[in-house]
Design a protein around this motif. Structure first.
Motif, short mmCIF file in Angstrom:
data_model
loop_
_atom_site.label_atom_id
_atom_site.label_comp_id
_atom_site.label_asym_id
_atom_site.label_seq_id
_atom_site.Cartn_x
_atom_site.Cartn_y
_atom_site.Cartn_z
N THR A 155 53.33 55.51 84.84
CA THR A 155 54.27 55.93 86.07
C THR A 155 53.23 57.25 86.50
OG1 THR A 155 55.41 57.59 84.56
CG2 THR A 155 56.39 55.52 85.23
N SER A 156 53.26 57.48 87.83
CA SER A 156 52.48 58.63 88.29
C SER A 156 53.47 59.78 88.24
CB SER A 156 51.93 58.34 89.64
OG SER A 156 53.21 58.21 90.75
N ASP A 157 53.20 60.86 88.85
CA ASP A 157 54.09 62.00 88.96
C ASP A 157 54.97 62.15 90.25
OD1 ASP A 157 52.18 62.61 90.91
OD2 ASP A 157 51.46 64.54 90.11
N LYS A 158 54.89 60.99 91.00
CA LYS A 158 55.68 61.09 92.03
C LYS A 158 57.17 60.37 91.81
CE LYS A 158 53.08 62.64 95.03
NZ LYS A 158 53.09 64.28 95.59
N ARG A 159 58.49 61.01 91.97
CA ARG A 159 59.48 60.55 91.82
C ARG A 159 60.49 60.47 92.81
NH1 ARG A 159 59.70 64.00 87.07
NH2 ARG A 159 58.63 63.12 85.29
N ILE A 160 61.32 59.62 92.97
CA ILE A 160 62.49 59.77 94.14
C ILE A 160 63.81 59.42 93.48
CG2 ILE A 160 63.10 58.76 96.46
CD1 ILE A 160 60.19 57.60 96.42
N LEU A 161 64.85 60.13 93.99
CA LEU A 161 66.21 59.91 93.56
C LEU A 161 66.89 59.60 94.71
CD1 LEU A 161 68.18 60.00 91.33
CD2 LEU A 161 68.53 62.51 91.72
N PHE A 162 67.79 58.56 94.38
CA PHE A 162 68.85 57.94 95.55
C PHE A 162 70.04 58.06 94.89
CE2 PHE A 162 71.42 54.69 97.05
CZ PHE A 162 71.58 54.91 98.38
N GLY A 163 71.09 58.42 95.76
CA GLY A 163 72.37 58.25 95.54
C GLY A 163 73.15 58.22 96.45
N TRP A 164 74.56 57.51 96.62
CA TRP A 164 75.57 57.10 97.32
C TRP A 164 76.82 57.85 97.21
CZ3 TRP A 164 79.81 53.66 96.88
CH2 TRP A 164 80.61 53.45 97.95
N GLU A 165 77.56 58.23 98.20
CA GLU A 165 78.81 59.03 98.10
C GLU A 165 78.79 60.02 97.11
OE1 GLU A 165 82.79 56.58 98.03
OE2 GLU A 165 82.03 57.05 95.94
N TYR A 166 79.48 60.00 96.13
CA TYR A 166 79.69 60.81 94.93
C TYR A 166 78.15 61.03 94.26
CZ TYR A 166 84.65 61.46 95.21
OH TYR A 166 86.07 61.85 95.69
N GLY A 167 77.66 60.08 94.34
CA GLY A 167 76.12 59.88 93.88
C GLY A 167 75.45 60.76 94.80
N GLY A 168 75.49 60.66 96.22
CA GLY A 168 74.70 61.42 97.24
C GLY A 168 75.10 63.10 96.91
N SER A 169 76.36 63.36 96.71
CA SER A 169 76.57 64.69 96.33
C SER A 169 75.80 65.05 94.92
CB SER A 169 77.99 65.01 96.25
OG SER A 169 78.26 66.27 95.70
N PHE A 170 75.72 64.22 94.05
CA PHE A 170 74.93 64.39 93.07
C PHE A 170 73.44 64.68 93.21
CE2 PHE A 170 72.35 63.05 89.31
CZ PHE A 170 72.82 63.65 88.08
N VAL A 171 72.99 64.03 94.05
CA VAL A 171 71.69 64.19 94.62
C VAL A 171 71.10 65.45 94.83
CG1 VAL A 171 69.79 63.19 96.08
CG2 VAL A 171 70.90 61.53 94.51
N VAL A 172 72.27 65.92 95.96
CA VAL A 172 71.86 67.28 96.72
C VAL A 172 72.13 68.31 95.36
CG1 VAL A 172 72.79 68.78 98.19
CG2 VAL A 172 72.71 66.40 98.79
#
Length: 396
Positions: A131-148
């Motif tokens: 893995t490189s040092d670049k990471r992306i997190l995705f979430g929807w609905e309650y998961g989207g609130s968790f992302v924020v």
């Protein structure tokens, strides 16, 4: 045994005792992890890009919450994006969140769930894959609130935070306000989107949009998008697509849909700066790609703007792109010169193509059309006969 080797040994032992099952299928590998943070078994899915086995390079990682539903879409999108060279390759990790437990994971025990992701999932992926040092997190609905929330709690854990229909957000606005004030140099990407018809969800996203317009540091790359043709259940798919497109904004070859779009963006100055940025970020050449040069020229043809067309050709001709692009594309350019009675320029290109593609009748027909327009029927007939002979030979 050295200290470094001991650390590696104990790390391997740790993961072996916690990851006790795996299955392989067309969508990668499924792992079962016993999470100490959550005191329960957890499932994750991992998909590596096609080149993983044949290279030694390191890859960015996209972490998808609700992997039980959205992981297959992420895999499909990766395959499509890399085929059309819209993004670089990356590893995908799906984190399963089954109903109804997902609501508690994202709201009631979000701190513990984030600890599980950081200390158990990410640690395992980084130790098991290149893995490189670049990471992306995705979430929807309650998961989207968790992302924020994760962006506020661990801003350096991910480079990009993608949230579809994030809910609830009302209770986070004050905390977000303080977070922005206390982090004036945050340089992550935040992309959040929503359908215009999501009622309570819209209230929170609009408040976040208003706050960011007032308080977001210039270093924060943020974007809010209302997805006009989506609904609550479909926003995840558009959000992952557009979020990745935004994050890898300088990766694709540049293309405009019209001359108006090209002019509005800043013309050739913008195009040249784009390719310099692309080269800096991804190691590509800083020269304009053949596709960009052709598509710009084609936009001028479609707009019937001969002056802009001629400017493009004079700008790009010395790069040799006319000889490298597909023959039908080069012929289109030569035909437009013919249409505008620029016979010398048209003949020059068709002659070049006739030499380069001796088994194609297209340049010969183009030369015949030019000489016919010049009332040189003898030469026109000669090229038409050559084209006819080639066609018959290929037919036989």
């Amino acid at each position: 045994m050295t200290i470094k080797k001991l650390c590696i040994f104990f790390s391997i032992c740790y993961f072996c005792t916690n990851i006790y099952a795996q299955t392989v299928n067309n969508l990668g590998v499924n792992y079962t992890i016993h999470s100490k943070s959550l005191n329960e078994d957890r499932q994750i899915q991992v998909f590596v890009p096609e080149s993983y086995k044949t290279t030694d390079k390191k890859y960015p990682v996209l972490y998808i919450l609700d992997g039980q539903r959205l992981f297959p879409f992420g895999v499909s999108l990766l395959k499509s994006n890399t085929h059309f060279q819209l993004t670089p390759e990356f590893i995908i990790v799906g984190i399963t969140n089954k109903y109804p437990d997902r609501f508690g994971h994202f709201i009631d025990i979000e701190k513990r769930f984030l600890k599980f992701i950081e200390e158990e999932v990410i640690s395992y992926i980084d130790n098991s894959y290149r893995t490189s040092d670049k990471r992306i997190l995705f979430g929807w609905e309650y998961g989207g609130s968790f992302v924020v929330q994760t962006m506020m709690d661990k801003p350096d854990l991910f480079d990009a935070y993608l949230a579809a229909s994030p809910f609830p957000l009302d209770n986070k606005i004050e905390e977000l306000d303080n977070f922005l004030s206390n982090n004036p140099r945050i340089n992550n990407m935040l992309y959040f989107s929503v359908s215009p018809y999501e009622n309570q969800v819209n209230i929170g996203t609009k408040k976040l949009d208003s706050l960011l317009k007032l308080k977001a540091p210039k270093t924060l790359n943020w974007n809010y998008k209302e997805l006009e043709n989506e609904e609550h259940l479909s926003t995840p798919y558009s959000t992952i697509y557009f979020g990745l497109k935004k994050f890898y904004g300088y990766y694709p070859e540049l293309q405009f849909n019209s001359l108006e779009e090209f002019t509005k963006a800043g013309g050739l100055n913008y195009v040249n700066e784009y390719y310099k940025k692309r080269a800096l970020d991804y190691g590509f050449s800083s020269n304009l790609s053949d596709w960009t040069m052709f598509s710009l020229t084609r936009n001028a043809i479609r707009a019937k703007d001969y002056n802009q067309f001629d400017i493009f050709i004079n700008e790009f001709k010395e790069t040799g792109f006319l000889e490298r692009i597909r023959i039908n594309r080069s012929c289109l350019i030569a035909e437009y010169y013919l249409e505008n009675k620029q016979y010398d320029k048209s003949i020059e290109i068709f002659s070049l193509l006739a030499d380069k593609y001796p088994n194609s009748e297209l340049p010969l027909i183009g030369l015949g059309d030019n000489y016919k327009s010049l009332l040189n029927n003898k030469k026109a007939s000669m090229y038409y006969r050559k084209a006819e002979k080639l066609f018959k030979n290929k037919s036989n």
